[in-house]
Design a protein around this motif. Structure first.
Motif, PDB file in Angstrom:
ATOM      1  N   PRO A 172       4.195  -6.081  -8.055  1.00  0.00           N
ATOM      2  CA  PRO A 172       3.233  -6.448  -7.032  1.00  0.00           C
ATOM      3  C   PRO A 172       3.668  -6.059  -5.632  1.00  0.00           C
ATOM      4  CG  PRO A 172       4.458  -8.363  -7.773  1.00  0.00           C
ATOM      5  CD  PRO A 172       4.849  -7.234  -8.665  1.00  0.00           C
ATOM      6  N   ASP A 173       4.912  -5.718  -5.461  1.00  0.00           N
ATOM      7  CA  ASP A 173       5.409  -5.366  -4.138  1.00  0.00           C
ATOM      8  C   ASP A 173       6.512  -4.334  -4.299  1.00  0.00           C
ATOM      9  OD1 ASP A 173       5.715  -5.284  -1.475  1.00  0.00           O
ATOM     10  OD2 ASP A 173       6.497  -7.315  -1.236  1.00  0.00           O
ATOM     11  N   THR A 174       6.702  -3.498  -3.291  1.00  0.00           N
ATOM     12  CA  THR A 174       7.796  -2.541  -3.327  1.00  0.00           C
ATOM     13  C   THR A 174       9.109  -3.266  -3.028  1.00  0.00           C
ATOM     14  OG1 THR A 174       6.354  -0.757  -2.578  1.00  0.00           O
ATOM     15  CG2 THR A 174       8.719  -0.422  -2.324  1.00  0.00           C
ATOM     16  N   PRO A 175      10.083  -3.211  -3.947  1.00  0.00           N
ATOM     17  CA  PRO A 175      11.360  -3.879  -3.656  1.00  0.00           C
ATOM     18  C   PRO A 175      12.005  -3.273  -2.427  1.00  0.00           C
ATOM     19  CG  PRO A 175      11.214  -3.207  -5.972  1.00  0.00           C
ATOM     20  CD  PRO A 175      10.075  -2.564  -5.258  1.00  0.00           C
ATOM     21  N   ALA A 176      12.564  -4.125  -1.590  1.00  0.00           N
ATOM     22  CA  ALA A 176      13.231  -3.638  -0.380  1.00  0.00           C
ATOM     23  C   ALA A 176      14.460  -2.828  -0.762  1.00  0.00           C
ATOM     24  CB  ALA A 176      13.623  -4.807   0.521  1.00  0.00           C
ATOM     25  N   VAL A 177      14.711  -1.752  -0.032  1.00  0.00           N
ATOM     26  CA  VAL A 177      15.901  -0.920  -0.230  1.00  0.00           C
ATOM     27  C   VAL A 177      16.703  -0.994   1.059  1.00  0.00           C
ATOM     28  CG1 VAL A 177      16.761   1.412  -0.643  1.00  0.00           C
ATOM     29  CG2 VAL A 177      14.716   0.610  -1.848  1.00  0.00           C
ATOM     30  N   PHE A 178      17.917  -1.542   0.982  1.00  0.00           N
ATOM     31  CA  PHE A 178      18.707  -1.784   2.184  1.00  0.00           C
ATOM     32  C   PHE A 178      19.720  -0.682   2.463  1.00  0.00           C
ATOM     33  CE2 PHE A 178      17.371  -5.967   0.594  1.00  0.00           C
ATOM     34  CZ  PHE A 178      16.640  -6.390   1.694  1.00  0.00           C
ATOM     35  N   MET A 207       0.703   8.748  -8.432  1.00  0.00           N
ATOM     36  CA  MET A 207       1.358   7.491  -8.071  1.00  0.00           C
ATOM     37  C   MET A 207       2.650   7.778  -7.321  1.00  0.00           C
ATOM     38  SD  MET A 207       0.239   4.567  -8.005  1.00  0.00           S
ATOM     39  CE  MET A 207      -0.940   3.752  -9.034  1.00  0.00           C
ATOM     40  N   ARG A 208       2.559   8.704  -6.377  1.00  0.00           N
ATOM     41  CA  ARG A 208       3.671   9.071  -5.506  1.00  0.00           C
ATOM     42  C   ARG A 208       3.199   9.030  -4.058  1.00  0.00           C
ATOM     43  NH1 ARG A 208       6.410   8.095  -9.137  1.00  0.00           N
ATOM     44  NH2 ARG A 208       8.003   9.338 -10.183  1.00  0.00           N
ATOM     45  N   GLY A 209       4.142   8.793  -3.147  1.00  0.00           N
ATOM     46  CA  GLY A 209       3.793   8.669  -1.742  1.00  0.00           C
ATOM     47  C   GLY A 209       3.555   7.215  -1.383  1.00  0.00           C
ATOM     48  N   ILE A 210       2.578   6.958  -0.514  1.00  0.00           N
ATOM     49  CA  ILE A 210       2.274   5.610  -0.035  1.00  0.00           C
ATOM     50  C   ILE A 210       0.875   5.237  -0.519  1.00  0.00           C
ATOM     51  CG2 ILE A 210       2.004   4.153   2.004  1.00  0.00           C
ATOM     52  CD1 ILE A 210       3.892   6.056   3.477  1.00  0.00           C
ATOM     53  N   GLN A 211       0.777   4.128  -1.217  1.00  0.00           N
ATOM     54  CA  GLN A 211      -0.494   3.711  -1.809  1.00  0.00           C
ATOM     55  C   GLN A 211      -1.444   3.190  -0.742  1.00  0.00           C
ATOM     56  OE1 GLN A 211      -0.296   0.311  -4.438  1.00  0.00           O
ATOM     57  NE2 GLN A 211      -1.830   1.199  -5.814  1.00  0.00           N
ATOM     58  N   GLY A 212      -2.662   3.702  -0.745  1.00  0.00           N
ATOM     59  CA  GLY A 212      -3.645   3.300   0.248  1.00  0.00           C
ATOM     60  C   GLY A 212      -4.414   2.063  -0.166  1.00  0.00           C
ATOM     61  N   HIS A 213      -4.887   1.332   0.834  1.00  0.00           N
ATOM     62  CA  HIS A 213      -5.705   0.142   0.570  1.00  0.00           C
ATOM     63  C   HIS A 213      -6.440  -0.238   1.850  1.00  0.00           C
ATOM     64  CE1 HIS A 213      -7.059  -3.779  -0.720  1.00  0.00           C
ATOM     65  NE2 HIS A 213      -6.365  -4.373   0.236  1.00  0.00           N
ATOM     66  N   VAL A 256       5.598   3.881  -2.455  1.00  0.00           N
ATOM     67  CA  VAL A 256       5.527   2.631  -1.692  1.00  0.00           C
ATOM     68  C   VAL A 256       4.204   1.959  -2.041  1.00  0.00           C
ATOM     69  CG1 VAL A 256       5.447   1.583   0.598  1.00  0.00           C
ATOM     70  CG2 VAL A 256       6.897   3.589   0.201  1.00  0.00           C
ATOM     71  N   ALA A 257       4.278   0.712  -2.515  1.00  0.00           N
ATOM     72  CA  ALA A 257       3.066  -0.022  -2.876  1.00  0.00           C
ATOM     73  C   ALA A 257       2.281  -0.415  -1.634  1.00  0.00           C
ATOM     74  CB  ALA A 257       3.437  -1.266  -3.688  1.00  0.00           C
ATOM     75  N   ASN A 263      -5.956   2.066  -5.736  1.00  0.00           N
ATOM     76  CA  ASN A 263      -5.904   3.488  -5.401  1.00  0.00           C
ATOM     77  C   ASN A 263      -4.663   4.140  -5.995  1.00  0.00           C
ATOM     78  OD1 ASN A 263      -8.292   3.753  -3.742  1.00  0.00           O
ATOM     79  ND2 ASN A 263      -7.230   2.498  -2.225  1.00  0.00           N
ATOM     80  N   ILE A 264      -4.775   5.402  -6.334  1.00  0.00           N
ATOM     81  CA  ILE A 264      -3.666   6.173  -6.892  1.00  0.00           C
ATOM     82  C   ILE A 264      -3.267   7.242  -5.878  1.00  0.00           C
ATOM     83  CG2 ILE A 264      -2.909   7.696  -8.758  1.00  0.00           C
ATOM     84  CD1 ILE A 264      -4.961   6.330 -10.556  1.00  0.00           C
ATOM     85  N   PRO A 265      -2.181   7.037  -5.141  1.00  0.00           N
ATOM     86  CA  PRO A 265      -1.724   8.071  -4.195  1.00  0.00           C
ATOM     87  C   PRO A 265      -1.130   9.251  -4.955  1.00  0.00           C
ATOM     88  CG  PRO A 265      -0.115   6.307  -4.314  1.00  0.00           C
ATOM     89  CD  PRO A 265      -1.270   5.872  -5.180  1.00  0.00           C
ATOM     90  N   THR A 266      -1.338  10.431  -4.424  1.00  0.00           N
ATOM     91  CA  THR A 266      -0.888  11.645  -5.128  1.00  0.00           C
ATOM     92  C   THR A 266      -0.273  12.625  -4.137  1.00  0.00           C
ATOM     93  OG1 THR A 266      -2.680  11.378  -6.734  1.00  0.00           O
ATOM     94  CG2 THR A 266      -1.610  13.516  -6.652  1.00  0.00           C
ATOM     95  N   VAL A 267       0.831  13.238  -4.551  1.00  0.00           N
ATOM     96  CA  VAL A 267       1.472  14.297  -3.774  1.00  0.00           C
ATOM     97  C   VAL A 267       1.479  15.557  -4.636  1.00  0.00           C
ATOM     98  CG1 VAL A 267       3.560  15.067  -2.595  1.00  0.00           C
ATOM     99  CG2 VAL A 267       2.928  12.641  -2.553  1.00  0.00           C
ATOM    100  N   THR A 268       0.879  16.622  -4.132  1.00  0.00           N
ATOM    101  CA  THR A 268       0.811  17.873  -4.880  1.00  0.00           C
ATOM    102  C   THR A 268       1.427  19.008  -4.060  1.00  0.00           C
ATOM    103  OG1 THR A 268      -1.421  18.266  -4.020  1.00  0.00           O
ATOM    104  CG2 THR A 268      -1.248  17.225  -6.169  1.00  0.00           C
TER     105      THR A 268
END
Length: 787
Positions: A400-406, A425-431, A484-485, A733-738
């Motif tokens: 449900p959330d992007t885990p923080a990366v420290f 499902m790559r990049g930043i998910q839009g909403h 990133v969710a 939404n499904i973010p996509t990087v091509t």
């Protein structure tokens, strides 16, 4: 004329402490050219002498790789410590070496790397997982400087197993042990460093000579023979006793001694992982009962619905099967009620208030967006929940959330960018109208570090919270996992709403420049990216530049270089200093009107002639320019690109024509140091060029991004945060990087042919880059060192 001088190696004593530098610009000296990225040094006594005497900027340096002594301008050099120089020397290509130095995060990660650390290694244009087994020098220093390149010995794993070049031996010296074909030695620029595990004991285990992977780890179920009887237990600790590795085992049968045994690792056999596969009998001892209770509590935790609080995204079922979504802004009890109530800001205008109820304001939101309901009526927004039937593995991993990366990670480049970022499902998910922010963040942080100062600038609450979300929940996860969710970006939007005093930042569509100005200036307060001077007016500071210009009939398909020069000339503008990041907004108004149907991206933006009080080159003969004429810029007799400046003789000759006698000529200021060097024979005007790293585009109110992830013309990727959708109102939404290498075809096309090209006939997504450009982003990696 300058001559190249070769000095005996004994002239600079090896006992003298040396000061090392890297050249940031190509430097011609006599008949030789020293390329940017070359490393040089001088001894400390010479350095102190120059400082104490206040001598000129031109000092004598020894080039590391050939021992020649060269007089160079210290302004074109950057200092290195000896450790940095050793790591950089391993990068044989000087241009890549300079990029590694400018991308300081990668170099810093290399210098902090440890044996046992996981990496991705680049080999034959492919990327394979591996483990660092050796860090050091492979031979004695071949140069009088005493420097020696540092390499990484890597044991390849996974798909790379067997594709290496050695068994850990280099020139007969055993550096580490692995099977034949499993090892390789690489400079740091061929590696992507993954964060080390926090457990220090595991770090020590990974350093064990001759054992590439520990047979037993803490928490695993093991078995061994005790008095000829097979006994089971759990590994509680793994440690070294002398030269022998031991395992402390918690026994299944607590009647044996105190329930623990210390067993040599060679005598232990690993069974299955402790949880959940290690089955427990109902009437076992207290330790087993404790494990049963733990298992029950975990099951209860899994079935218990997640708690809802302020900033939770929820959905509410209304009558007739209708549902609405929104964000909780307030939780509490209303007058004369005992049940908890949630004040929700809805995503659409389906509410009944603006956060006020019976004359009391509980929160603020746009009109018809506020709704008060029982807290128990709210359910988590299913669009942001993990679905076990979701076909997208990346979404399941993110939950449900992007885990923080420290861990602070460097930007992704070349093959690593392709491996981590490309796909669905790559990049930043839009909403909820977030595309303006998704595209801007992906452009600024995925493949460049030019604005990483935003992530690490010292901040104070509440700005610190915005910075933490940006760094730990968006940028670092994007660079590590490629995804990133939407909830992370929504969290940032909520904080921007609070700090920006704008209630619509979390719901409404905005423009990228509005977002950038808010976060850079009003919240994080970073130094303005641009300093501009217009005539004798006061110096202006800003974060991006909007191109304003009259319609130019002769510019049918302009490039960015032409547009910037025309705009600067028409506004009588100059850059006071070289910017580290130059963000340029194209001449278009609103989302519909575009001044040009196509714009060609300039991969390099030459700002030499846009700088105030900077050395210039006569565009006729190449000598040092002393005069500038803005009227000649539009003269049909001259080339249609480039500002026009002249040396004195060429200026007199060009303006001897009767049609140009009325031109107003401006005198240029030549820096004294440059004039002196020019008179001494260094007749070269340095060019200041910025590198294109991203383009934001807009079509029908939706923002997307093109990002340059490598040096080749084909190295482009296209990002759309809402490229596809799963489900309807309750979907996501499904973010996509091509990858879009087809862009190179149109970059190389003659302007006349490109003008005739119909947008609908252009391959792939190239049409959107050339026809829908909204904002171009350029960088100077060299200047980013100072910002």
């Amino acid at each position: 004329m300058n001559t190249l001088v070769m000095y005996p190696s004994h002239q600079f004593s090896e006992e003298d402490k040396k000061m090392y530098y890297i050249l940031t610009d190509d430097f011609p000296y006599g008949s030789k050219l020293f390329p940017a990225g070359s490393i040089c040094y001088l001894n400390e006594q010479t350095f102190l002498h120059h400082i104490s005497m206040g001598s000129t900027r031109f000092w004598r340096f020894v080039m590391v790789e050939d021992g020649s002594v060269v007089t160079m301008d210290v302004e074109s050099l950057q200092p290195l410590n000896e450790k940095m120089a050793d790591f950089l020397l391993a990068v044989s290509n000087v241009h890549e070496r300079l990029n590694c130095f400018l991308d300081c995060q990668l170099l810093d990660a290399a210098m902090k790397a440890r044996v046992g650390q996981q990496v991705f290694a680049e080999l034959n244009h492919q990327t394979f997982p591996g483990v660092i087994r050796y860090i050091g020098k492979l031979h004695k220093s071949p140069w009088p400087s005493g420097l020696c390149p540092v390499y990484f010995g890597v044991e390849l794993q996974g798909d790379g197993d067997g594709k290496g070049h050695c068994d850990g031996t280099y020139n007969g010296t055993k550096c580490f042990k692995c099977k034949p074909g499993g090892g390789i030695f690489l400079p740091f620029n061929k590696l992507q460093f993954l964060p080390m595990p926090e457990d220090t004991k595991l770090k020590e285990v990974e350093k064990l000579d001759g054992i590439q992977e520990m047979p037993v780890k803490v928490g695993e179920a093991v078995g061994f023979y005790l008095d000829d009887a097979f006994t089971r237990g759990i590994a509680m600790d793994v440690y070294k006793e002398g030269s022998t590795w031991m395992v402390k085992v918690c026994l299944e049968d607590e009647a044996i001694m105190d329930g623990f045994r210390i067993i040599p690792m060679d005598s232990v056999v690993k069974e299955e992982l402790l949880l959940p596969a290690f089955e427990i009998e109902a009437d076992s001892g207290p330790q087993d009962r404790l494990k049963c209770k733990r298992s029950e509590s975990e099951t209860e935790k899994e079935t218990k619905p997640p708690s809802l609080d302020v900033n939770s995204m929820v959905q509410i079922d209304l009558e007739k099967g209708n549902s609405v979504t929104g964000t909780i802004r307030w939780v509490g009890c209303l007058p004369n009620t005992r049940e908890k109530v949630a004040g929700v800001e809805l995503d659409e205008e389906k509410g009944v208030s603006d956060g006020e109820l019976q004359g009391i304001r509980y929160f603020s939101c746009p009109p018809k967006r506020g709704l008060f309901v029982k807290l128990e009526s709210c359910q988590p927004d299913m669009r942001f929940q993990t679905n076990s039937h979701t076909p997208w593995e990346s979404l399941e991993l993110s939950g449900p959330d992007t885990p923080a990366v420290f861990s602070n990670l460097p930007p992704l480049r070349d093959e690593m960018a392709v491996k981590v970022l490309s796909g669905r499902m790559r990049g930043i998910q839009g909403h909820c109208n977030s595309c303006y922010m998704d595209a801007a963040l992906f452009s600024l942080f995925s493949c460049t570090s030019v604005l990483d100062s935003m992530l690490y600038k010292p901040s104070f609450p509440p700005e610190l919270q915005v910075q933490k979300i940006l760094r730990d929940k968006i940028v670092n996860p994007l660079r590590q996992n490629g995804f990133v969710a939407a909830r992370s970006v929504m969290d940032l939007r909520h904080h921007l709403t609070e700090k920006g005093q704008c209630s619509s930042f979390a719901t409404s569509e905005k423009d990228p420049e509005e977002f950038l100005n808010l976060i850079m200036h009003r919240i994080l307060g970073i130094e303005p990216l641009l300093k501009l001077q217009s005539g004798r007016l006061k110096e202006q500071e800003c974060y991006y530049y909007q191109i304003f210009m009259d319609k130019q009939e002769d510019l049918v398909v302009p490039n960015v270089q032409q547009l910037v020069e025309h705009s600067f000339l028409s506004s009588d503008l100059k850059l006071v200093e070289i910017p580290s990041c130059f963000i340029i907004q194209m001449p278009r108004f609103g989302k519909e009107y575009k001044m040009f149907s196509k714009i060609i991206p300039s991969l390099e933006l030459d700002i030499t002639d846009l700088l105030q009080d900077s050395p210039r080159e006569c565009f006729v003969c190449g000598d040092a320019a002393t005069r500038e004429c803005s009227a000649c810029f539009k003269d049909k007799m001259f080339a249609d690109t480039g500002l026009k400046q002249y040396c004195d003789p060429c200026c007199r000759q060009a303006h001897s024509h009767y049609q140009r006698k009325a031109h107003r000529i401006t005198e240029l200021h030549i820096p004294e140091e440059f004039h002196r060097a020019f008179c001494q024979g260094n007749r070269r005007v340095p060019r200041e060029k910025l590198e294109l790293f991203a383009v934001l585009c807009i079509e029908t109110s939706h923002y997307v991004a093109f990002v340059k992830y490598g040096p080749e013309k084909e190295n482009w990727m296209f990002f759309d945060s809402m490229a596809d959708r799963h489900g309807d109102e309750n979907g996501y939404n499904i973010p996509t990087v091509t990858l879009c290498p087809e862009v190179a075809k149109y970059l190389e096309m003659p302007v006349a042919a490109l003008a005739m090209e119909q947008p609908r006939d252009m391959e792939g997504v190239a049409k959107r880059l050339f026809c829908d450009a909204y904002m171009y982003m350029y960088q100077s990696k060299r200047m980013a060192l100072y910002k």
